[in-house]
Write a protein that holds these residues in place. Structure first.
Motif, PDB file in Angstrom:
ATOM      1  N   LEU A   8       0.835  -1.198   0.000  1.00 10.82           N
ATOM      2  CA  LEU A   8       0.000   0.000   0.000  1.00 10.82           C
ATOM      3  C   LEU A   8       0.867   1.244   0.000  1.00 10.82           C
ATOM      4  O   LEU A   8       1.943   1.264   0.596  1.00 10.82           O
ATOM      5  N   GLU A   9       0.378   2.274  -0.660  1.00 12.14           N
ATOM      6  CA  GLU A   9       1.011   3.591  -0.580  1.00 12.14           C
ATOM      7  C   GLU A   9       0.530   4.254   0.703  1.00 12.14           C
ATOM      8  O   GLU A   9      -0.680   4.321   0.951  1.00 12.14           O
ATOM      9  N   VAL A  10       1.463   4.734   1.502  1.00 15.83           N
ATOM     10  CA  VAL A  10       1.129   5.461   2.725  1.00 15.83           C
ATOM     11  C   VAL A  10       1.420   6.931   2.451  1.00 15.83           C
ATOM     12  O   VAL A  10       2.516   7.274   1.990  1.00 15.83           O
ATOM     13  N   PRO A  11       0.469   7.818   2.711  1.00 15.97           N
ATOM     14  CA  PRO A  11       0.728   9.231   2.421  1.00 15.97           C
ATOM     15  C   PRO A  11       1.855   9.784   3.279  1.00 15.97           C
ATOM     16  O   PRO A  11       1.986   9.415   4.458  1.00 15.97           O
ATOM     17  N   GLU A  12       2.658  10.634   2.687  1.00 13.71           N
ATOM     18  CA  GLU A  12       3.742  11.296   3.425  1.00 13.71           C
ATOM     19  C   GLU A  12       3.150  12.012   4.640  1.00 13.71           C
ATOM     20  O   GLU A  12       2.215  12.802   4.503  1.00 13.71           O
ATOM     21  N   ALA A  67      -7.257  10.192  -4.370  1.00 12.48           N
ATOM     22  CA  ALA A  67      -6.572   9.479  -5.443  1.00 12.48           C
ATOM     23  C   ALA A  67      -5.693   8.358  -4.886  1.00 12.48           C
ATOM     24  O   ALA A  67      -5.658   7.253  -5.439  1.00 12.48           O
ATOM     25  N   LEU A  68      -5.003   8.621  -3.787  1.00 12.97           N
ATOM     26  CA  LEU A  68      -4.157   7.608  -3.169  1.00 12.97           C
ATOM     27  C   LEU A  68      -4.995   6.441  -2.645  1.00 12.97           C
ATOM     28  O   LEU A  68      -4.660   5.271  -2.869  1.00 12.97           O
ATOM     29  N   ALA A  69      -6.098   6.730  -1.980  1.00 11.79           N
ATOM     30  CA  ALA A  69      -6.988   5.671  -1.483  1.00 11.79           C
ATOM     31  C   ALA A  69      -7.521   4.838  -2.650  1.00 11.79           C
ATOM     32  O   ALA A  69      -7.574   3.608  -2.567  1.00 11.79           O
ATOM     33  N   LEU A  86      -5.207   9.154   5.283  1.00 15.82           N
ATOM     34  CA  LEU A  86      -5.498  10.331   6.110  1.00 15.82           C
ATOM     35  C   LEU A  86      -4.247  11.079   6.537  1.00 15.82           C
ATOM     36  O   LEU A  86      -3.165  10.507   6.612  1.00 15.82           O
ATOM     37  N   ARG A  87      -4.462  12.367   6.809  1.00 15.11           N
ATOM     38  CA  ARG A  87      -3.446  13.271   7.370  1.00 15.11           C
ATOM     39  C   ARG A  87      -4.127  14.196   8.366  1.00 15.11           C
ATOM     40  O   ARG A  87      -5.340  14.333   8.361  1.00 15.11           O
ATOM     41  N   ASP A  88      -3.315  14.871   9.160  1.00 17.72           N
ATOM     42  CA  ASP A  88      -3.794  15.861  10.140  1.00 17.72           C
ATOM     43  C   ASP A  88      -4.671  15.209  11.206  1.00 17.72           C
ATOM     44  O   ASP A  88      -5.641  15.790  11.688  1.00 17.72           O
ATOM     45  N   GLY A  89      -4.327  14.002  11.563  1.00 19.64           N
ATOM     46  CA  GLY A  89      -5.002  13.230  12.592  1.00 19.64           C
ATOM     47  C   GLY A  89      -4.424  11.830  12.551  1.00 19.64           C
ATOM     48  O   GLY A  89      -3.545  11.534  11.741  1.00 19.64           O
ATOM     49  N   TYR A  90      -4.907  10.998  13.433  1.00 18.81           N
ATOM     50  CA  TYR A  90      -4.376   9.649  13.552  1.00 18.81           C
ATOM     51  C   TYR A  90      -5.513   8.633  13.558  1.00 18.81           C
ATOM     52  O   TYR A  90      -6.641   8.956  13.951  1.00 18.81           O
ATOM     53  N   PRO A  91      -5.219   7.400  13.171  1.00 21.72           N
ATOM     54  CA  PRO A  91      -6.255   6.374  13.220  1.00 21.72           C
ATOM     55  C   PRO A  91      -6.925   6.260  14.593  1.00 21.72           C
ATOM     56  O   PRO A  91      -8.134   6.038  14.667  1.00 21.72           O
ATOM     57  N   ILE A  92      -6.168   6.439  15.658  1.00 22.88           N
ATOM     58  CA  ILE A  92      -6.751   6.339  17.002  1.00 22.88           C
ATOM     59  C   ILE A  92      -7.907   7.324  17.182  1.00 22.88           C
ATOM     60  O   ILE A  92      -8.831   7.075  17.948  1.00 22.88           O
ATOM     61  N   ASN A  93      -7.882   8.435  16.430  1.00 23.23           N
ATOM     62  CA  ASN A  93      -8.944   9.440  16.517  1.00 23.23           C
ATOM     63  C   ASN A  93     -10.232   9.012  15.825  1.00 23.23           C
ATOM     64  O   ASN A  93     -11.292   9.579  16.106  1.00 23.23           O
ATOM     65  N   VAL A  94     -10.158   8.032  14.918  1.00 24.47           N
ATOM     66  CA  VAL A  94     -11.330   7.683  14.101  1.00 24.47           C
ATOM     67  C   VAL A  94     -11.731   6.212  14.124  1.00 24.47           C
ATOM     68  O   VAL A  94     -12.835   5.883  13.689  1.00 24.47           O
ATOM     69  N   LEU A  95     -10.870   5.330  14.612  1.00 22.09           N
ATOM     70  CA  LEU A  95     -11.175   3.899  14.536  1.00 22.09           C
ATOM     71  C   LEU A  95     -12.459   3.523  15.264  1.00 22.09           C
ATOM     72  O   LEU A  95     -13.216   2.686  14.777  1.00 22.09           O
ATOM     73  N   GLY A  96     -12.713   4.125  16.407  1.00 29.00           N
ATOM     74  CA  GLY A  96     -13.953   3.826  17.127  1.00 29.00           C
ATOM     75  C   GLY A  96     -15.177   4.130  16.289  1.00 29.00           C
ATOM     76  O   GLY A  96     -16.112   3.331  16.204  1.00 29.00           O
TER      77      GLY A  96
END
Length: 160
Positions: A8-12, A67-69, A86-96
């Motif tokens: 997978l491509e991970v965004p910078e 486009a990356l997704a 995603l950027r400007d946040g973390y998975p922990i902020n949205v996984l729930g």
């Protein structure tokens, strides 16, 4: 059956989330879960349909991340999978919130690490068997390492 790995491509400066869901409205519901969790977060969502037109559906609030997704979802090529960049946040902020979306079945990974998806391909199509997320362990945590971990979590605001 043929096994493949898809990197997978991970965004910078960002993260990716890979999961499985089961309904055409998933892309809109995932969009709402993201924007209602962290409104300033930039993201793109791509969802691979598994029936009907079998399109990769895309939504988000950032053209580059959309486009990356979409590229990641197309590369995995498995029906009913979704990718969020995603950027400007973390998975922990949205996984729930993502896990609360009624049609979400599972989350395979949420990471900023290099990640490979193990994909099985049969005559019917493709399916995700699992992921390889980051590097293997290099040793056992020491007391110094534990202290550094706790200090880091406080520095970034996740612990007091």
């Amino acid at each position: 059956m043929e096994l493949k790995t898809v990197r997978l491509e991970v965004p910078e400066g960002g993260n990716v989330i890979l999961g499985q869901t089961h309904f055409i409205k998933s892309v809109e519901d995932l969009y709402e879960a993201m924007v209602n969790s962290v409104p300033q977060m930039k993201f793109g969502v791509a969802f691979n349909e598994a029936s009907g037109l079998c399109l990769t559906r895309v939504d988000g609030n950032d053209a580059e991340l959309k486009a990356l997704a979409a590229r990641n979802a197309a590369a995995v090529g498995a029906g009913h999978t979704f990718v969020i960049a995603l950027r400007d946040g973390y998975p922990i902020n949205v996984l729930g919130r993502i896990k609360e979306v009624p049609e979400v079945c599972s989350i395979y990974c949420a990471t900023a690490n290099p990640v490979e998806v193990i994909v099985a391909e049969t005559e019917l199509g493709r399916g995700v068997l699992g992921v390889i997320d980051g590097s293997p362990p290099k040793g056992l945590e020491t007391g110094h390492d534990a202290s550094a971990r706790r200090e880091f979590l406080r520095k970034i605001g996740y612990k007091r």
